[in-house]
Design an enzyme around this catalytic site. Sequence first.
Site, PDB file in Angstrom:
ATOM      1  N   ASP A  52      58.628  35.582 -22.872  1.00 30.93           N
ATOM      2  CA  ASP A  52      58.627  36.966 -23.319  1.00 30.93           C
ATOM      3  C   ASP A  52      58.920  37.039 -24.814  1.00 30.93           C
ATOM      4  O   ASP A  52      59.528  36.128 -25.393  1.00 30.93           O
ATOM      5  CB  ASP A  52      59.681  37.774 -22.557  1.00 30.93           C
ATOM      6  CG  ASP A  52      59.385  37.853 -21.071  1.00 30.93           C
ATOM      7  OD1 ASP A  52      58.210  37.732 -20.701  1.00 30.93           O
ATOM      8  OD2 ASP A  52      60.337  38.013 -20.290  1.00 30.93           O
ATOM      9  N   LYS A  53      58.506  38.128 -25.431  1.00 34.49           N
ATOM     10  CA  LYS A  53      58.646  38.305 -26.877  1.00 34.49           C
ATOM     11  C   LYS A  53      60.046  37.954 -27.381  1.00 34.49           C
ATOM     12  O   LYS A  53      60.208  37.244 -28.373  1.00 34.49           O
ATOM     13  CB  LYS A  53      58.311  39.750 -27.250  1.00 34.49           C
ATOM     14  CG  LYS A  53      58.526  40.095 -28.720  1.00 34.49           C
ATOM     15  CD  LYS A  53      58.216  41.550 -28.982  1.00 34.49           C
ATOM     16  CE  LYS A  53      58.497  41.919 -30.433  1.00 34.49           C
ATOM     17  NZ  LYS A  53      58.229  43.363 -30.698  1.00 34.49           N
TER      18      LYS A  53
END
Length: 322
Positions: free
Chosen positions: A139-140
């Site tokens: 995830d970011k």
Amino acid sequence: MSQALTLTGNVTEQQLGMRLDQALASLFQDYSRTRIKDWILGDLVKIDGEIVSRPREKVYTGQVLEINTILKDEVVFEAQNIKLDIIYEDDDILVINKSAGLVVHPGAGNPDGTLLNALLYHYPDIIKVPRAGIIHRLDKDTTGLMVVAKTVPAQTHLVATLQSHEITREYDAIAIGSFTAGGRIEAAIGRDKVNRIKMAVTTVGGKHAVTHYRLAEKYRAHTRLRLRLETGRTHQIRLHMSHLGHALIGDPVYGGRPRPPKGASETVKKTLRDFKRQALHACMLSLKHPITSEVMKWHAPTPDDMADLALVLREDTIFYEK
């Protein structure tokens, strides 16, 4: 813009008896089942060197599947000079320590500035590899280790080993609440029916998902965990921990709101309040090299923000235990 594409892969034991279109979709996840079916019907797919035009054809362990086609009107991503933290590199693979805030692949809201754009800049030939060699995602705002394939054979092998759970990924996390012991979470994951950006634990239509966790350090009202993925679903660790009632500190989607322990100092309150991302770091990656079969393992140090968070929670615990 047109581009010749050749994909090859070997049928694994997990794909034994699958339909040809299913096996190809399993091996080459960057391409839709519909597109793969069209390639089969268009005589663009071979099994052990022989063209096969039946999507329902059964496949068997060890068979070589090959696709030869032309990609037309594909999205062309821009190569961008974005700094990467390379932990390991050889002719076939890269291992990257991803920073917080770096999106892995372009998508809605993130058309560029991603890991993929960076890979195209630093390794121009990687454009020949599906999805620029990206095998799995973080995830970011999750930090840590990712493996990237630099060649099509490496990519094909790594995708297969990921699907057969032969790649080990371990994570460092800090969760809200107290645990008495480690454990195993088995809960299927699917898209949230109300908010399509989120994932959800579901009993209908979800994908099998298993996470293992053990205690690393206990604080007054939080727990540091080491987690291993048995499967790799979108948001899996974050969602599984929230499902247990122990969301990760700072998680903006699954409920990691600041919850300081009773009598916490302003330092503790501020540290929790200012931690704006999920406290999750991919700290260990282990796999067999896709070409040499050498067993390899890498570790990534705890990022500064998580190390500082752990230190504050540790000092708070020690103070109240005196």
